[in-house]
Design a protein around this motif. Structure first.
Motif: not given
Length: 961
Positions: A236-243, A248-250, A274-279, A296-305
């Motif tokens: 799960l940590d690996t997946f969250g980091k990849l997403v 971020l690269s975009m 893209t971020c919304l699409n994942w959620f 929970a694994a991609i919780l950090k991605c909320n920073k983009f929204l």
């Protein structure tokens, strides 16, 4: 006729001429280690009309970089970087991203123990021998196919079909897996996730993560669940980091990545979409547990929204966990949420507290019928089941307690009391909060431990946790003895030796920290009493070693330590040799570290001799050299710290005893020889060189000790150097016959020097070492008086015979270099007064008084040596050895220049011939020849050196060509 015409030397006047002129130096504020202050002047040219150029000075506290100043600010590496290709730019962004990730993870501070530290311990502790099962994602052609259509609706439909495919049996269940097989399969899934992501199969990656998350709802093999949680959350940590990194690269615009603390407004619309699409994808997952974990694994991605995204999601995710029925599964879900929350928003403590208080509300489920029935089916006892909660509860409480105020601990203690002082919770609370807070409430915790409902969690573990806190922080002084008594009442009643020693190990530190040797002795006696029956100590060596370490950490006054009656009997429990040796090494390291003054305390000496003897006796044929060196260093450290003051005889007796005890460690014998030599010189110092009959006999005993011990050493150069050193000590103490014996032994040992010797584990030629030793030996032989019955210069003659008979390498010139050094010695022997003397020892200059027969003997030796040198120079006339011939000729020339009287025509002509020979074939170093000639011309200007002027005219310089 070299020595017949040796230059008369006035060493005092030569020293006065050669020594550096002393000039008074006013340092002022200067100090070589002080930073240099450089004043840099910058000239600014003004282009405005009517302005003139102005100069400004700026002072720098550090030295200006000379390389930067030359470049005028244009660093070529920076210029290359500015014109870098896209690959380099990508690499730069990756490094920036890594830095940002590091900064984010360090937001909680280095005093917070990360999850990675606990991971290995959990995997090692929670294992199973039962068979496990796992569902593996098999994939499908639909999932692997790439959509070539350009229509958005087509792409969406395809991806929805791929997600539905997961429900259509595209997975395979593997049964009867061992624990290792299971871990290997999980690792395969982790790699599959990375491979799918790198090949742009994002939906496949999501499927793998969903499938792995579902495994966390399975408690079929319940005792393995904590380890399973660790393995799955890695994925799960690996997946969250990849997403996160993908989104971020975009956000990179014009090769400029987002700053560390970016705001959602700086994120472009594509990245947000893209971020919304994942959620949205995750929201469509039907089952609760995978939906919770993946979000929970991609919780950090909320920073983009949005700025409040994370703070809004955490309470919602906390509430979602209420829907998980199994209390064990739920508590680990809470642990994962705390883990993610601490990484992305450690400041949101309220959500973490709510998470834990939710757990307390549902805590009674653990003793409910559903859980009890499950444990009966799996044949798991309640004590074992409760330990499965420890990693999760400990982690949750660690997150809550991190930098929390003391009031929160008070609240936690109140809640624990309401739950009947549950032992599991109480243990986690004591593990999580700061040791200072726990120590201040030690008596309150002891009261709670007494009243607690053990429920399969034994009280002695609670006392162990309390003891760990008290090892880090001090309780109120008035409570200290009562705390020890209350804890030890429980510990001493433990029947199981392993349970007992685990607790005792912790409380020994508390005892040593706050009490006297009496209490420490009582505790050690109790440990011996519990661990001796049935040789229980054999299963507890790590804990017993820890106890020893703690005792010597706090009691490092060894006179006090060895007065603890039960300390040495405690050491007797270490009956396994390698463990016993390690303990002895630990004690000796502490002694060397803390013992400031030398000692003669018989209690300390007897005890440490016994300990050192134990270390020495462990050495055998299989012992590594590094281990031998370490043991020898520790024993030598002890020997150096023993001093009986002015009782030199007692000191020598100690060295004699040590020699008999440590005969298998050569470095120790070498140290003993040096120590005895030092003892002889201290005796000389006390007597100011005027030995009485008693001290003379004592010094001869010291000399005899060395003479007997040296032959037992294996290293030939060690023996040679010790013979020389001991001979010098004997000479200084007027033991002339003993000194002769040492020097004779050294001379007789030279033929045994092998061609190759081992140096630091590698074989090296011995010639250079032998040359160095012989040069030192010659320096000593100058002051050694001749034996009345042995003839003139008997030691020098014996040494020359040995050198002549020694088999030298064919391509070596060391023999000639040695002979040249012999000429230096013989020249010094012809002087009326030698350059140095040994106090109260008459050297040959005094004994012979410049007698002509003595000088004639020296001259004969000299002629023999010169003949040998010239013969060797002739043998080097072949083409392949001309360079060596040139070097040796110049070396011999310099010897004549320094020691010969060049007013003699024959000697003068020999020097000219050597000079020409050195240059004859073009191998001479021109710079060296020029400098030598300049030196001769300089010397010619000195009084009594005018003949050097004629010599300089006879020495031509030839070019290499």
């Amino acid at each position: 006729s070299f020595l017949r015409h040796a230059r008369s030397r006035n060493y005092v006047s030569e020293y006065e001429v050669c020594k550096l002129e002393s000039v008074p130096l006013d340092f002022g504020d200067y100090h070589p280690l002080k930073p240099i202050t450089v004043t840099e002047s910058k000239t600014k040219k003004m282009n405005r009309k009517g302005s003139t150029s102005s100069t400004s000075s700026s002072s720098s506290s550090s030295m200006m970089d000379p390389l930067s100043s030359v470049l005028d600010g244009s660093d070529p590496l920076s210029l290359f970087a500015a014109a870098a290709d896209p690959v380099a730019t990508t690499a730069t962004m990756d490094s920036t991203r890594k830095k940002r990730d590091k900064d984010d993870s360090s937001a909680v501070g280095s005093d917070f123990e990360p999850w990675s530290n606990k991971r290995g311990e959990i995997l090692a502790r929670y294992t199973t021998t039962e068979k496990l099962s796992i569902n593996l994602y098999m994939g499908s052609e639909k999932g692997k196919a790439t959509t070539t259509g350009s229509a958005v609706s087509e792409k969406v439909r395809t991806r929805l079909e791929e997600l539905d495919d997961l429900e259509e049996g595209s997975q395979k269940e593997l049964l009867n897996l061992t624990q290792q097989d299971y871990m290997n399969r999980i690792e395969e899934l982790n790699q599959s996730l990375k491979d799918a992501w790198s090949s742009d199969q994002k939906v496949k990656a999501l499927k793998i993560v969903i499938q792995c998350s579902k495994l966390l709802s399975d408690t079929a093999v319940i005792q393995f669940y904590p380890s399973k949680f660790v393995l799955i959350t890695d994925i799960l940590d690996t997946f969250g980091k990849l997403v996160y990194e993908r989104i971020l690269s975009m956000c990179v615009d014009n090769r400029v990545s987002l700053p560390d603390n970016f705001s959602p407004e700086s994120v472009n619309d594509t990245a947000k979409e893209t971020c919304l699409n994942w959620f949205f994808k995750i929201a469509s997952i039907r089952e609760l547990i995978p939906r919770f974990y993946v979000e929970a694994a991609i919780l950090k991605c909320n920073k983009f929204l949005s700025k409040t995204g994370i703070s809004e999601c955490l309470p919602r995710l906390t509430s979602m966990i209420r829907g998980i029925g199994d209390p064990l599964v739920a508590v680990y879900a809470r642990a994962y949420l705390c883990r993610v929350g601490m990484e992305v928003a450690p400041q949101l403590k309220e959500s973490l507290n709510k998470n834990f208080f939710d757990f307390l509300l549902t805590f009674k489920q653990i003793h409910g019928d559903t859980v009890q029935n499950q444990l009966v089916v799996q044949c798991v006892e309640i004590p074992l089941y409760l330990t499965l909660y420890s990693p999760a509860i400990d982690w949750i409480l660690q997150c809550i307690a991190y930098r929390a105020p003391e009031a929160l601990l008070t609240e936690m203690m109140e809640r624990c009391k309401k739950l009947g002082n549950n032992a599991l919770l109480l243990n986690s609370v004591m593990s999580a909060f700061r040791a200072e807070f726990i120590a201040a409430r030690s008596m309150d915790f002891i009261g709670m431990i007494k009243e607690c409902d053990e429920s399969g969690f034994p009280k002695h573990l609670l006392f162990r946790s309390l003891g760990l806190n008290l090892a880090l922080a001090d309780p109120p002084e008035n409570d200290r003895l009562q705390i020890l008594n209350e804890a030890w009442k429980v510990i001493t009643k433990l029947k199981n030796p392993q349970d007992y020693i685990n607790c005792a190990e912790v409380w020994v530190e508390y005892t040593c920290r706050h009490f006297t040797k009496r209490e420490v002795n009582t505790v050690l006696a109790d440990v011996i009493k519990h661990m001796t029956p049935d040789r229980a100590f054999e299963d507890a060596y790590p804990q017993l070693q820890s106890i020893i370490q703690k005792v010597i950490t706090y009691i490092y006054d060894f006179s006090l330590l060895f007065s603890v009656e039960k300390f040495l009997p405690f050491l007797d429990m270490f009956q396994k040799e390698n463990v016993r040796v390690e303990v002895c090494k630990c004690i000796m390291e502490s002694f060397i570290k803390h013992q400031q003054a030398s000692t003669k305390d018989p209690v300390i000496l007897n005890a440490l001799l016994h300990i050192c003897k134990t270390m020495h006796d462990s050495v055998n044929a299989l012992t590594l050299e590094d281990e031998k060196r370490m043991l020898a260093a520790l024993i030598n450290g002890f020997i150096k710290m023993v001093s009986f003051g002015r009782d030199f005889e007692q000191q020598l007796s100690f060295y004699v005893e040590a020699r008999s005890m440590f005969c298998n460690l050569e470095p120790v014998l070498v140290q003993l020889i040096h120590s005895v030599n030092q003892l002889a010189m201290e005796t000389r110092k006390v007597m100011k060189g005027n030995h009485s009959r008693k001290t003379a006999a004592f010094v001869r005993a010291c000399v005899a000790f060395c003479f007997i011990t040296i032959p037992s050493l294996s290293s030939i150069f060690t023996r040679l150097n010790l013979y020389l050193h001991s001979g010098q000590v004997a000479l200084a103490n007027q033991c002339l016959s003993q000194a002769d014996a040492f020097f004779k032994a050294a001379v007789s040992l030279v033929p045994e020097v092998p061609k190759m010797i081992s140096v630091d584990g590698k074989m090296r030629p011995s010639d250079a070492f032998l040359l160095e030793f012989l040069c030192n030996f010659f320096s000593t032989l100058l002051v050694v008086p001749d034996h009345p019955e042995q003839g003139v210069l008997f030691l020098v003659r014996g040494l020359l015979n040995v050198i002549q008979d020694y088999t030298w390498e064919d391509n070596s010139d060391d023999k000639v270099r040695i002979y040249t050094n012999v000429l230096h010695l013989l020249s010094a022997m012809t002087q009326e007064a030698y350059i140095y003397h040994v106090d109260k020892v008459d050297s040959n200059d005094t004994l012979y008084g410049g007698d002509s027969k003595f000088l004639a003997e020296i001259n004969k030796l000299c002629e023999t040596v010169i003949a040998q040198i010239l013969d060797h120079l002739k043998t080097l006339g072949k083409e392949e050895t001309l360079k060596r011939q040139s070097q040796l000729a110049l070396y011999f020339f310099n010897t004549i220049l320094a020691h010969g009287d060049l007013r003699n025509n024959k000697l003068n002509q020999l020097s000219v011939n050597l000079w020409n020979l050195a240059q004859k074939h073009g191998f001479a170093d021109t710079k060296t020849m020029v400098k030598t000639l300049e030196y001769i011309k300089r010397r010619s200007k000195q009084p009594e050196m005018s003949h050097f002027t004629d010599l300089a005219l006879r020495l031509p310089l030839q070019s290499r060509t």
